[in-house]
Design an enzyme around this catalytic site. Structure first.
Site, PDB file in Angstrom:
ATOM      1  N   GLU A   1      65.630  83.945  30.555  1.00  0.00           N
ATOM      2  CA  GLU A   1      65.209  85.419  30.140  1.00  0.00           C
ATOM      3  C   GLU A   1      65.019  85.313  28.379  1.00  0.00           C
ATOM      4  O   GLU A   1      64.215  86.082  28.078  1.00  0.00           O
ATOM      5  CB  GLU A   1      66.255  86.273  30.343  1.00  0.00           C
ATOM      6  CG  GLU A   1      67.468  86.044  29.560  1.00  0.00           C
ATOM      7  CD  GLU A   1      68.542  87.164  29.740  1.00  0.00           C
ATOM      8  OE1 GLU A   1      68.508  88.164  29.935  1.00  0.00           O
ATOM      9  OE2 GLU A   1      69.760  86.431  30.101  1.00  0.00           O
TER      10      GLU A   1
ATOM     11  N   HIS B   1      68.777  88.362  34.285  1.00  0.00           N
ATOM     12  CA  HIS B   1      69.877  88.430  33.337  1.00  0.00           C
ATOM     13  C   HIS B   1      71.336  88.027  34.415  1.00  0.00           C
ATOM     14  O   HIS B   1      71.302  88.469  35.367  1.00  0.00           O
ATOM     15  CB  HIS B   1      70.181  89.731  32.733  1.00  0.00           C
ATOM     16  CG  HIS B   1      71.311  89.554  31.794  1.00  0.00           C
ATOM     17  ND1 HIS B   1      71.196  89.061  30.455  1.00  0.00           N
ATOM     18  CD2 HIS B   1      72.752  89.908  32.003  1.00  0.00           C
ATOM     19  CE1 HIS B   1      72.548  89.089  29.832  1.00  0.00           C
ATOM     20  NE2 HIS B   1      73.057  89.707  30.703  1.00  0.00           N
TER      21      HIS B   1
ATOM     22  N   GLU C   1      65.447  59.071  30.328  1.00  0.00           N
ATOM     23  CA  GLU C   1      66.150  59.343  31.718  1.00  0.00           C
ATOM     24  C   GLU C   1      67.063  58.323  32.202  1.00  0.00           C
ATOM     25  O   GLU C   1      68.038  58.735  32.503  1.00  0.00           O
ATOM     26  CB  GLU C   1      64.852  59.401  32.501  1.00  0.00           C
ATOM     27  CG  GLU C   1      63.999  60.449  32.149  1.00  0.00           C
ATOM     28  CD  GLU C   1      62.763  60.678  33.284  1.00  0.00           C
ATOM     29  OE1 GLU C   1      62.115  61.700  33.159  1.00  0.00           O
ATOM     30  OE2 GLU C   1      62.426  59.866  33.908  1.00  0.00           O
TER      31      GLU C   1
ATOM     32  N   CYS D   1      55.620  56.610  42.382  1.00  0.00           N
ATOM     33  CA  CYS D   1      56.273  57.744  42.289  1.00  0.00           C
ATOM     34  C   CYS D   1      57.461  57.663  43.439  1.00  0.00           C
ATOM     35  O   CYS D   1      58.627  58.149  43.222  1.00  0.00           O
ATOM     36  CB  CYS D   1      55.402  59.022  42.645  1.00  0.00           C
ATOM     37  SG  CYS D   1      56.306  60.688  42.839  1.00  0.00           S
TER      38      CYS D   1
ATOM     39  N   TYR E   1      60.046  58.644  27.558  1.00  0.00           N
ATOM     40  CA  TYR E   1      60.771  59.470  28.581  1.00  0.00           C
ATOM     41  C   TYR E   1      61.620  58.700  29.597  1.00  0.00           C
ATOM     42  O   TYR E   1      62.453  58.803  30.160  1.00  0.00           O
ATOM     43  CB  TYR E   1      59.604  60.417  29.354  1.00  0.00           C
ATOM     44  CG  TYR E   1      58.853  59.918  30.615  1.00  0.00           C
ATOM     45  CD1 TYR E   1      59.405  60.255  31.842  1.00  0.00           C
ATOM     46  CD2 TYR E   1      57.570  59.392  30.468  1.00  0.00           C
ATOM     47  CE1 TYR E   1      58.491  59.901  33.020  1.00  0.00           C
ATOM     48  CE2 TYR E   1      56.882  58.947  31.541  1.00  0.00           C
ATOM     49  CZ  TYR E   1      57.287  59.088  32.653  1.00  0.00           C
ATOM     50  OH  TYR E   1      56.857  58.801  33.768  1.00  0.00           O
TER      51      TYR E   1
ATOM     52  N   CYS F   1      59.453  58.757  40.103  1.00  0.00           N
ATOM     53  CA  CYS F   1      60.116  60.258  40.108  1.00  0.00           C
ATOM     54  C   CYS F   1      61.003  60.287  41.210  1.00  0.00           C
ATOM     55  O   CYS F   1      62.182  60.806  40.986  1.00  0.00           O
ATOM     56  CB  CYS F   1      58.901  61.262  40.571  1.00  0.00           C
ATOM     57  SG  CYS F   1      57.143  60.630  40.209  1.00  0.00           S
TER      58      CYS F   1
ATOM     59  N   LYS G   1      64.511  57.822  40.864  1.00  0.00           N
ATOM     60  CA  LYS G   1      64.907  58.141  39.403  1.00  0.00           C
ATOM     61  C   LYS G   1      65.567  59.706  39.633  1.00  0.00           C
ATOM     62  O   LYS G   1      66.808  59.691  38.955  1.00  0.00           O
ATOM     63  CB  LYS G   1      63.773  58.197  38.366  1.00  0.00           C
ATOM     64  CG  LYS G   1      63.816  58.596  37.038  1.00  0.00           C
ATOM     65  CD  LYS G   1      63.846  60.180  36.696  1.00  0.00           C
ATOM     66  CE  LYS G   1      62.557  60.794  37.265  1.00  0.00           C
ATOM     67  NZ  LYS G   1      61.333  60.759  36.274  1.00  0.00           N
TER      68      LYS G   1
HETATM   69  C1  LIG Z   1      60.407  55.185  36.484  1.00  0.00           C
HETATM   70  C2  LIG Z   1      59.170  56.051  36.530  1.00  0.00           C
HETATM   71  C3  LIG Z   1      59.499  57.397  36.813  1.00  0.00           C
HETATM   72  C4  LIG Z   1      58.331  58.490  36.844  1.00  0.00           C
HETATM   73  N1  LIG Z   1      58.717  59.652  36.875  1.00  0.00           N
HETATM   74  C5  LIG Z   1      57.943  60.583  37.003  1.00  0.00           C
HETATM   75  C6  LIG Z   1      58.157  62.003  37.073  1.00  0.00           C
HETATM   76  O1  LIG Z   1      59.308  62.378  37.180  1.00  0.00           O
HETATM   77  N2  LIG Z   1      57.249  62.832  37.188  1.00  0.00           N
HETATM   78  C7  LIG Z   1      55.846  62.358  37.245  1.00  0.00           C
HETATM   79  O2  LIG Z   1      54.920  63.312  37.492  1.00  0.00           O
HETATM   80  N3  LIG Z   1      55.676  61.044  37.256  1.00  0.00           N
HETATM   81  C8  LIG Z   1      56.307  60.245  37.236  1.00  0.00           C
HETATM   82  N4  LIG Z   1      56.125  58.909  37.026  1.00  0.00           N
HETATM   83  C9  LIG Z   1      54.935  58.449  37.081  1.00  0.00           C
HETATM   84  C10 LIG Z   1      54.217  58.524  38.476  1.00  0.00           C
HETATM   85  O3  LIG Z   1      55.009  57.540  39.382  1.00  0.00           O
HETATM   86  C11 LIG Z   1      52.776  57.934  38.390  1.00  0.00           C
HETATM   87  O4  LIG Z   1      52.023  58.539  37.439  1.00  0.00           O
HETATM   88  C12 LIG Z   1      52.310  58.022  39.784  1.00  0.00           C
HETATM   89  O5  LIG Z   1      52.705  57.158  40.674  1.00  0.00           O
HETATM   90  C13 LIG Z   1      50.757  57.586  39.814  1.00  0.00           C
HETATM   91  O6  LIG Z   1      50.213  57.382  40.943  1.00  0.00           O
HETATM   92  P1  LIG Z   1      48.975  56.413  41.285  1.00  0.00           P
HETATM   93  O7  LIG Z   1      48.387  56.879  42.564  1.00  0.00           O
HETATM   94  O8  LIG Z   1      47.991  56.299  40.098  1.00  0.00           O
HETATM   95  O9  LIG Z   1      49.444  54.977  41.164  1.00  0.00           O
HETATM   96  P2  LIG Z   1      50.949  54.312  42.185  1.00  0.00           P
HETATM   97  O10 LIG Z   1      51.815  55.383  42.650  1.00  0.00           O
HETATM   98  O11 LIG Z   1      51.545  53.414  41.262  1.00  0.00           O
HETATM   99  O12 LIG Z   1      50.100  53.730  43.454  1.00  0.00           O
HETATM  100  C14 LIG Z   1      49.320  52.541  43.287  1.00  0.00           C
HETATM  101  C15 LIG Z   1      49.639  51.742  44.463  1.00  0.00           C
HETATM  102  O13 LIG Z   1      48.564  50.699  44.331  1.00  0.00           O
HETATM  103  C16 LIG Z   1      49.303  49.602  44.960  1.00  0.00           C
HETATM  104  N5  LIG Z   1      48.389  48.482  44.704  1.00  0.00           N
HETATM  105  C17 LIG Z   1      48.269  47.870  43.508  1.00  0.00           C
HETATM  106  N6  LIG Z   1      47.603  46.865  43.543  1.00  0.00           N
HETATM  107  C18 LIG Z   1      47.114  46.728  44.829  1.00  0.00           C
HETATM  108  C19 LIG Z   1      45.965  46.010  45.406  1.00  0.00           C
HETATM  109  N7  LIG Z   1      45.452  45.184  44.851  1.00  0.00           N
HETATM  110  N8  LIG Z   1      45.656  46.107  46.773  1.00  0.00           N
HETATM  111  C20 LIG Z   1      46.458  47.128  47.428  1.00  0.00           C
HETATM  112  N9  LIG Z   1      47.210  47.973  46.934  1.00  0.00           N
HETATM  113  C21 LIG Z   1      47.636  47.606  45.662  1.00  0.00           C
HETATM  114  C22 LIG Z   1      50.483  49.630  44.316  1.00  0.00           C
HETATM  115  O14 LIG Z   1      51.463  48.838  45.345  1.00  0.00           O
HETATM  116  C23 LIG Z   1      50.968  51.156  44.686  1.00  0.00           C
HETATM  117  O15 LIG Z   1      51.753  51.444  45.865  1.00  0.00           O
HETATM  118  C24 LIG Z   1      57.317  57.915  36.768  1.00  0.00           C
HETATM  119  C25 LIG Z   1      56.948  56.692  36.770  1.00  0.00           C
HETATM  120  C26 LIG Z   1      58.044  55.652  36.746  1.00  0.00           C
HETATM  121  C27 LIG Z   1      57.662  54.033  36.574  1.00  0.00           C
END
Ligand SMILES: Cc1cc2nc3c(=O)[nH]c(=O)nc-3n(C[C@H](O)[C@H](O)[C@H](O)COP(=O)(O)OP(=O)(O)OC[C@H]3O[C@@H](n4cnc5c(N)ncnc54)[C@H](O)[C@@H]3O)c2cc1C
Length: 560
Positions: A528, A523, A268, A129, A264, A134, A137
């Site tokens: 609205e 308004h 975007e 994110c 989406y 997010c 983007k």
């Molecule tokens: C282009 C794009 C736009 C988006 N826009 C939106 C939006 O506008 N609004 C919205 O709500 N959501 C949006 N999302 C979705 C949102 O980013 C995700 O739903 C959210 O980040 C999920 O969080 P998470 O904690 O599950 O995983 P992540 O945020 O992906 O975090 C997982 C973390 O684990 C780490 N990791 C992975 N494997 C290992 C390992 N073996 N050891 C240590 N660390 C590891 C990764 O490096 C990462 O930092 C978007 C996603 C993308 C790709």
């Protein structure tokens, strides 16, 4: 309800007796201990002696982090390095870790080293994110919206002697500086909460042990919150394609870009590149964009984006990418070949990061899409291992990962078993124009409720009257005919994400159409319209398909 309470002692409690049996005689029990009662959740059925915390900080709850591994005394006592070890410091992992630490647990989280592009070995605190989703983007959406606003401004009297110029490298440098700032803030948040941050790749070794680049850490609970990564299908020439990580960090503006996908993220980026004056082609397998969204919204957003110059190629699947001698790319589809692309981006979905995590070998069940299977409390098939966020492929949005992380911390460390609540989760698409929605689509509502009233409005917003641009707004309310509750709200048009967030409270609270009607509008706004829709566009009844189509409600001129 807390793990301990200051009420009358319940020394006869079996849990307390078991705990006492398991305490080694030498353990210094705080004098005050006997004056506390223990209310331990089913999730805390196993206790251990909390003996080690790498960043010792005083916390009143730590006094009571006295746990034994076994309730029946048969198993030997086990000592863990941490109460919770989290793999992945993205939205879900950071939220769960921070809350758990605030509830008194000793917590460590491991995360890969920072990079704007994710891989098996790179990531960064903050996760998708903050670093590749997010936030960057939305910054790019802001950057790209100006061109439309410059166009709008002419009708309001603005004149430019020369065309405004965009400097790509300024945008990238400022965006990347902001990402560095944010990853720093996230590290700080963890540090302040007393969470131990370990840089490296985490892997599960056994139900209570994590390996981070060769070092072993034990924990009573392990949380997997590793998120997902973009997926590019394996077609000839796919090595020339870019994904959303790369698309957010291009060294120069793409002159002509193909975006494959109709979800989406694809829309975007189409808006971003179009606004930043690239030539944009979107290739979708289906007839329409945004599968799963309300059908009218799907039609409307496609039309509006096309009016802004985006070229849609529907029912076209990519088959190969060919690189020419001049470096340009051609996209071959089932319909033909389009040449001359500077970039071809695939926005064809994401896959959970479950490879090489050691999960299968310890018995964590993974489904055919690579997502971790969890129960309603985010527990995997191994009782001490939990998973939240995109890696579980429930609703892949940041606020949902946050909700799941917070619920888990409460379940594990606040003696308050909490299920995430997936009803009426609002969401947005930051396309141009954007979409905001909450609740059911018309198609879902028909299936679930049968009898519904549908209110729609399709109008030219006030701004477009002077800008002269063909921008329109579409709004829709879906009402359960039996209860009068508003069960779906959809909008495509300027500010719709902001507007939907406000109305999401009303939909989540189960307010009725009468409540909407009783609310005074602000308004002049587009919003609205949601409180002034008087006549249903159609009434759907199970018996008869539709009682006439009354047409869209026309928004009347200022104040009428
Ligand atoms: C282009 C794009 C736009 C988006 N826009 C939106 C939006 O506008 N609004 C919205 O709500 N959501 C949006 N999302 C979705 C949102 O980013 C995700 O739903 C959210 O980040 C999920 O969080 P998470 O904690 O599950 O995983 P992540 O945020 O992906 O975090 C997982 C973390 O684990 C780490 N990791 C992975 N494997 C290992 C390992 N073996 N050891 C240590 N660390 C590891 C990764 O490096 C990462 O930092 C978007 C996603 C993308 C790709």
């Amino acid at each position: 309800m807390a793990t301990t309470s200051f009420t009358a002692p319940k020394l006869s409690s079996p849990t307390f007796q078991t705990l006492c049996r398991n305490l080694p005689l030498s353990l210094p029990i705080p004098k005050t201990l006997s004056s506390f009662s223990f209310h331990l959740s089913p999730f805390l059925s196993r206790f251990h002696l909390h003996h080690h915390h790498p960043t010792p900080r005083f916390h009143p709850r730590r006094l009571f982090a006295v746990r034994a591994e076994s309730e029946n005394g048969a198993e030997p006592l086990r000592h863990y390095d941490f109460d919770l070890f989290t793999i992945g410091a993205g939205s879900g992992g950071v939220r769960a870790s921070r809350f758990a630490a605030n509830f008194g647990a000793s917590v460590a989280v491991c995360e890969l080293p920072f990079s704007t592009i994710s891989s098996e070995t790179t990531g960064g605190v903050g996760g998708t994110c903050v670093l590749r989703g997010c936030v960057p983007k939305k910054l790019m959406v802001y950057a790209s919206k100006y061109s439309h606003e410059f166009d709008e401004s002419n009708g309001f009297g603005w004149k430019y002697d020369t065309e405004p110029k965009h400097d790509w490298s300024t945008l990238m440098a400022n965006k990347n500086a902001e990402l560095q700032r944010l990853t720093g803030i996230y590290k700080n948040i963890l540090n302040k909460a007393g969470v131990t941050l370990i840089e490296g790749r985490g892997k599960v070794v056994d139900p209570h042990t994590v390996d981070v680049d060769g070092k072993l850490y034990t924990a009573r609970h392990i949380l997997i919150s590793v998120g997902g990564r973009p997926f590019i299908p394996d077609i000839p020439g796919s090595e020339y394609a870019i994904d959303s990580d790369a698309a957010l960090d291009l060294p120069s503006k793409p002159e002509k870009v193909a975006i494959v996908g109709g979800g989406y993220i694809a829309l975007e980026f189409a808006g971003i590149f179009n606004g930043l004056t690239s030539e944009v082609h979107v290739f979708i397998r289906q007839k329409k964009v945004l599968r799963g969204f309300d059908e009218e919204i799907r039609d409307f957003v496609g039309e509006q984006m096309a009016l802004r110059g985006i070229q849609f190629h529907t029912e076209e699947s990519p088959q190969a990418i060919v690189k020419s001698a001049d470096g340009s790319l051609s996209l071959k589809t089932n319909e033909g070949t389009i040449e001359g692309f500077s970039h071809i981006m695939f926005a064809t979905g994401r896959r959970p990061n479950t490879k090489n995590l050691g999960l299968e070998s310890v018995g964590v069940k993974i489904n055919k899409n690579g997502a971790i299977e969890v129960d309603e409390y985010s527990r995997t098939t191994v009782p001490s291992i939990w998973a939240v966020g995109d890696v579980t492929d429930r609703i892949n949005l940041t606020p949902v990962a946050l909700m799941e992380g917070a619920a888990l911390a409460k379940t594990l460390f606040q003696n308050e078993p909490t299920k995430p609540d997936y009803r009426a989760v609002p969401s947005a698409v930051f396309s141009q124009p954007p979409i905001g929605q909450v609740g059911l689509t018309e198609e879902q509502a028909r299936k679930e409720y049968g009898d519904i009233d549908v209110y729609t409005a399709n109008f030219r917003p006030l701004k477009a009257t002077l800008s002269g641009l063909p921008d329109r707004v579409f709004m829709k309310l879906i009402v359960c005919a039996k209860t009068n509750k508003v069960i779906g709200l959809h909008m495509c048009g300027e500010d719709s994400a902001e507007i939907a967030q406000g109305f999401a409270v009303a939909v989540k609270a189960g307010l009725t159409k009468a409540d909407f009607d009783a609310t005074v509008g602000i308004h002049p706004t587009s919003a609205e319209e949601f409180v002034t829709m008087r006549t249903p566009t159609r009434k759907i009844r199970q018996s008869s398909e539709s009682q006439g189509n009354m047409g869209h409600e026309a928004k009347t001129a200022a104040g009428v």
